[in-house]
Design an enzyme around this catalytic site. Structure first.
Site, mmCIF file in Angstrom:
data_model
loop_
_atom_site.group_PDB
_atom_site.id
_atom_site.type_symbol
_atom_site.label_atom_id
_atom_site.label_comp_id
_atom_site.label_asym_id
_atom_site.label_seq_id
_atom_site.Cartn_x
_atom_site.Cartn_y
_atom_site.Cartn_z
ATOM 1 N N LYS A 1 -31.980 75.208 -43.286
ATOM 2 C CA LYS A 1 -30.901 75.234 -42.288
ATOM 3 C C LYS A 1 -29.937 76.395 -42.541
ATOM 4 O O LYS A 1 -30.377 77.516 -42.722
ATOM 5 C CB LYS A 1 -30.183 73.869 -42.274
ATOM 6 C CG LYS A 1 -31.129 72.728 -41.923
ATOM 7 C CD LYS A 1 -30.518 71.374 -42.069
ATOM 8 C CE LYS A 1 -30.432 70.931 -43.515
ATOM 9 N NZ LYS A 1 -30.201 69.522 -43.722
ATOM 10 N N ASP B 1 -30.521 62.697 -46.426
ATOM 11 C CA ASP B 1 -29.716 62.077 -45.359
ATOM 12 C C ASP B 1 -30.509 61.036 -44.554
ATOM 13 O O ASP B 1 -29.947 60.110 -43.987
ATOM 14 C CB ASP B 1 -29.127 63.144 -44.413
ATOM 15 C CG ASP B 1 -30.141 64.172 -43.939
ATOM 16 O OD1 ASP B 1 -31.321 64.066 -44.298
ATOM 17 O OD2 ASP B 1 -29.737 65.087 -43.200
HETATM 18 C C1 BGC Z 1 -34.270 69.220 -44.735
HETATM 19 C C2 BGC Z 1 -34.369 67.730 -44.947
HETATM 20 C C3 BGC Z 1 -33.258 67.031 -44.216
HETATM 21 C C4 BGC Z 1 -33.293 67.440 -42.745
HETATM 22 C C5 BGC Z 1 -32.197 66.793 -41.940
HETATM 23 C C6 BGC Z 1 -34.220 69.529 -43.249
HETATM 24 O O1 BGC Z 1 -34.020 70.906 -43.058
HETATM 25 O O2 BGC Z 1 -35.393 69.839 -45.297
HETATM 26 O O3 BGC Z 1 -34.340 67.441 -46.326
HETATM 27 O O4 BGC Z 1 -33.427 65.650 -44.352
HETATM 28 O O5 BGC Z 1 -33.140 68.840 -42.634
HETATM 29 O O6 BGC Z 1 -30.947 67.165 -42.389
#
Ligand code: BGC
Length: 475
Positions: free
Chosen positions: A176, A213
């Site tokens: 992200k 999360d």
């Molecule tokens: C992450 C996950 C996370 C999800 C939602 C993804 O980019 O790899 O670990 O649960 O985003 O936040």
């Protein structure tokens, strides 16, 4: 199989010229997710789940899921008492949460802290220092900074990690908006504890559990509805977790004491990183990936998650501008504005109802297109926003349908947190279309577990303490 029932799609009185309609269809046609494609996506997802569940490490490595044992076995039972803290790190907003239980009823106080861009791309220590200082600030606002008893704390850390124990993980990669050059291969709990020591010395907290999360959202969803066995994040990124029977986990190596289930983190945003979704990746998804923070990875979530949906819509609009279908071929600032059309903008466009175009025009104003946009332009922009959104909702619901069928219960509630699900006016209904068709033997309920990823972290701290008392193996 029957057709996927169609939502009442956009109904405006604007009728496009035949030529424009044909050109629009020529762009949307190739990226339409047909039933055949949906079935192939579901098959690919199912296979990744199975590979990731194998007892053979070499087979597991072929999967782009983790199916990670979280060691969390206890769900809340309504007898909880006392204070617990939760942290939620994963998006741009970091949250600290205090949950005060009285006879199982949770009173929750949340405070948001915003991470700067420099922090998101600077050394990991900077992120953890920020967290430590935020906890200190929060405890002060709550009058708890001098608490004599250490307050149990659950830490939602939403990045792909290997879980080694209830309170120990190894970070595999940032995703992200996070681009820290280091931290990979390290334990977020150890990094947090070091930052607390460095920045605040004696904070009265005890980090008893670290989780994704999705896991905390499942905990929060289960607090609201005992049928909640699945947690889903539809926010900046996407991922899911579910309650799995220990006896069904081939690679299980823990004890088999009660409770004989455990929460499993699928870690599915990366589905497709091994090429298993190449058959349906559009040119737009490929271009988006090329300019993203983490090119070549997190293929699945790049098709719809909050960080990407706006840009996908923009790329389709740019194609239509180039084809002379939109804005008479002059899309002004929109053409160069990579990442500037956000998912919030898409949600706003999608909130225009009937012939109203106020919100769509307001979004176009960002790109100085509001005064030149004709009724046809506005109708096309709205149609593209809806098309890309519903496409995304169908894709994610299809894989959730695989998970629901795997859980194999007559009724399953999915607890969902994340602004994409919360704010987008059509995501819920579009997802339900898929469950109706592909999970016909299960009554699927989708509920919003608002701020569940923060609140649920505190709930998981309860689980951690209970498990310690019962002697359940937590590593
Ligand atoms: C992450 C996950 C996370 C999800 C939602 C993804 O980019 O790899 O670990 O649960 O985003 O936040």
């Amino acid at each position: 199989m029957s057709e996927i029932p169609k939502l009442p799609r956009l109904k405006t009185s604007v009728v496009l010229s035949k030529e424009k309609q044909q050109k629009l269809d020529a762009v949307l046609g190739p990226i339409t997710i047909t039933e055949d494609i949906l079935s192939q996506i579901m098959a690919a997802f199912r296979e990744q789940m199975l590979l990731a569940s194998s007892t053979d490490e070499n087979v597991r490595k072929r999967s782009d899921h983790l199916m990670m044992n979280t060691f969390i076995r206890e769900l809340l039972d309504g007898t909880e008492q006392g204070d617990y803290l939760g942290l939620d790190l994963g998006g741009t907003n970091f949250r600290v949460v205090l949950v005060r239980f009285k006879d199982g009823v949770a009173a929750t106080t949340t405070k948001y802290y915003s991470l700067t861009d420099e922090c998101l791309s600077g050394p990991a220590d900077g992120v953890f220092d920020f967290i430590a200082e935020s906890i200190q600030n929060f405890l002060t606002t709550q009058g708890l900074e001098n608490s004599e008893k250490k307050i149990p704390l659950g830490f939602t850390f939403s990045f792909p990690s290997t879980q080694l124990a209830l309170n120990k993980q190894i970070l595999l990669t940032w995703t992200k908006t996070f681009k820290c050059p280091d931290g990979i291969g390290e334990d977020p709990v150890a990094m947090l504890e070091a930052a607390i020591e460095r920045k605040t010395k004696n904070l009265p907290v005890d980090v008893v559990v670290v989780m994704s999360d999705t896991v905390s959202t499942l905990m929060a969803g289960n607090y609201l509805d005992k049928k909640c066995r699945v947690g889903l994040i539809l926010g900046t990124g996407c991922n899911a977790a579910f309650v799995e029977n220990i006896s069904d986990i081939e690679k299980w190596t823990g004890d088999d004491k009660d409770p004989r289930h455990v929460i499993v983190n699928v870690e599915m945003g990366s589905t497709g990183d091994n090429g298993c979704l190449d058959f349906c990746r559009s040119e737009y998804e490929k271009e988006l990936d090329k300019y993203s923070n983490h090119p070549g990875s997190f293929t699945f979530e790049k098709s719809f998650a909050g960080m990407y949906l706006g840009e996908l819509v923009r790329l389709v609009l740019v194609q239509l501008i180039k084809d002379g279908v939109l804005f008479e071929g002059d899309g002004g600032k929109l053409v160069e504005a990579r990442w500037k059309l956000t998912t919030t903008d898409v949600t706003n466009i999608e909130s225009d109802v009937g012939d109203s175009t106020t919100k769509t025009r307001a979004v176009l104003k960002k790109f100085a297109l509001d005064t030149t946009a004709t009724d046809e332009d506005l109708a096309i922009v709205r149609e593209v926003a809806e098309f890309v959104s519903v496409r995304g909702a169908h894709i994610v619901a299809a894989v959730m349908s695989v998970l629901v069928n795997y859980v194999h219960l007559p009724e399953v509630t999915i607890g969902i947190d994340g602004s994409l699900y919360e704010k987008h006016p059509k995501f819920h209904d579009a997802m339900m279309e898929i469950f109706d068709k592909y999970s016909p033997n299960t009554k699927v309920n989708l509920i919003l577990a608002k701020d569940g990823s923060g609140q649920g972290a505190a709930f998981a701290a309860v689980s951690a303490l209970r498990q310690a008392v019962k002697g359940i193996r937590c590593s």
